[in-house]
Design a protein around this motif. Structure first.
Motif, PDB file in Angstrom:
ATOM      1  N   ASP A  96     -52.151   8.579  12.126  1.00 18.70           N
ATOM      2  CA  ASP A  96     -52.476   9.107  13.452  1.00 18.70           C
ATOM      3  C   ASP A  96     -53.120  10.485  13.414  1.00 18.70           C
ATOM      4  OD1 ASP A  96     -50.275  10.502  12.552  1.00 18.70           O
ATOM      5  OD2 ASP A  96     -49.261  10.537  14.494  1.00 18.70           O
ATOM      6  N   LYS A 129     -55.787  10.990  15.971  1.00 18.94           N
ATOM      7  CA  LYS A 129     -55.233  11.062  17.324  1.00 18.94           C
ATOM      8  C   LYS A 129     -54.736  12.479  17.620  1.00 18.94           C
ATOM      9  CE  LYS A 129     -53.763   6.217  17.819  1.00 18.94           C
ATOM     10  NZ  LYS A 129     -54.456   5.705  16.630  1.00 18.94           N
ATOM     11  N   HIS A 130     -54.047  13.086  16.649  1.00 17.18           N
ATOM     12  CA  HIS A 130     -53.594  14.459  16.837  1.00 17.18           C
ATOM     13  C   HIS A 130     -54.776  15.413  16.964  1.00 17.18           C
ATOM     14  CE1 HIS A 130     -49.251  14.576  16.753  1.00 17.18           C
ATOM     15  NE2 HIS A 130     -49.244  13.643  15.821  1.00 17.18           N
ATOM     16  N   ALA A 178     -56.243  15.060  20.396  1.00 19.59           N
ATOM     17  CA  ALA A 178     -55.364  15.659  21.405  1.00 19.59           C
ATOM     18  C   ALA A 178     -55.458  17.182  21.373  1.00 19.59           C
ATOM     19  CB  ALA A 178     -53.928  15.210  21.180  1.00 19.59           C
ATOM     20  N   GLU A 185     -48.776  17.328  23.372  1.00 25.28           N
ATOM     21  CA  GLU A 185     -48.195  16.072  22.914  1.00 25.28           C
ATOM     22  C   GLU A 185     -48.274  14.979  23.980  1.00 25.28           C
ATOM     23  OE1 GLU A 185     -47.933  15.758  19.979  1.00 25.28           O
ATOM     24  OE2 GLU A 185     -47.482  17.728  19.168  1.00 25.28           O
ATOM     25  N   TYR A 216     -51.517  13.495  23.384  1.00 27.61           N
ATOM     26  CA  TYR A 216     -51.441  12.678  22.170  1.00 27.61           C
ATOM     27  C   TYR A 216     -50.772  11.330  22.437  1.00 27.61           C
ATOM     28  CZ  TYR A 216     -49.077  11.037  17.921  1.00 27.61           C
ATOM     29  OH  TYR A 216     -48.553  10.260  16.915  1.00 27.61           O
TER      30      TYR A 216
END
Length: 225
Positions: free
Chosen positions: A15, A18-19, A22, A74, A77
């Motif tokens: 991921d 994805k982080h 975000a 978060e 995320y």
């Protein structure tokens, strides 16, 4: 060797992108700037919220500011994760963890993620079938950021084992430095976001895998069984 310690993000789940997405969204919203790849590697990957956010804002932050900003990022995320139909554990992870259970090999997670994300992973990825939440090490505000060995020393303590008898699985250079500084029995690098040759050249790394279907893990398990 008696136990195993796993980083989570980038190690048991792929991921990292994805982080990064975000963080880019969050930072663009609050500062109007963006993050370079070099900064991601130096200040974000494997780091706790305090370390990263104080870099982003270039000043010391209160505990409340860290908590609020981290949760804002978060939340972005988690939405990205839920929008991805391929949001799942890395290939081979469920089977590998089940093998560890079968052979009664102690293991847990040592992650820079906070409690909200940890609860999200347990709920959406079914982690409770393998992990005891009370044994998981996460960023509770007291964790010293990687590359300090603190997360892995705490993880070994949760298993009631010396870290010298544990194998550590990691993906990011900062995390691998944390593992090296903890002086474990063995370090396994997972090549989800960094090239295998680069990971293999890092101090202490004795094995590099792309996922948990790698047959080299069969040999690793013979040292436990």
């Amino acid at each position: 060797m008696k136990g195993m310690l796993f980083d989570f993000n980038g190690t048991l789940i792929n991921d990292t992108k994805k982080h990064e997405d975000a963080w880019q969204t969050f930072i663009t919203q609050v500062t109007g700037s963006s993050v370079s790849n070099a900064d991601f590697a130096r200040y974000f990957h494997g780091k706790n919220a305090k370390h990263t956010l104080e870099h982003v804002f270039n000043r010391p932050l209160t505990s409340k500011e860290i908590e609020d900003y981290a949760e804002e990022k978060e939340a972005i995320y988690r939405k990205i994760c839920l929008a991805d139909p391929h949001y799942t554990l890395l290939k081979g992870v469920p089977e590998f963890l089940t093998r560890l259970q079968k052979h009664q090999i102690p293991f847990t997670i040592a992650t820079a993620s906070g409690k909200t994300n940890l609860d999200f992973y347990f709920e959406t990825l079914g982690l409770k079938q393998w992990f005891d939440l009370n044994q998981v090490v996460y960023d509770d505000g007291t964790m010293i950021s990687k590359p300090d060995p603190d997360p892995y020393l705490k993880g070994a303590a949760r298993l009631n084992l010396p870290v010298a008898e544990c194998v550590i699985f990691e993906d990011a250079p900062a995390g691998l430095a944390s593992a090296y500084n903890a002086n474990p029995a063995k370090i396994v690098a997972v090549a989800t976001s960094v090239k295998k040759d680069t990971l293999a050249s890092l101090p202490g790394v004795s094995l590099v895998i792309e996922d948990f279907t790698d047959s080299a893990l069969d040999e690793l398990l013979t040292h436990f069984i």
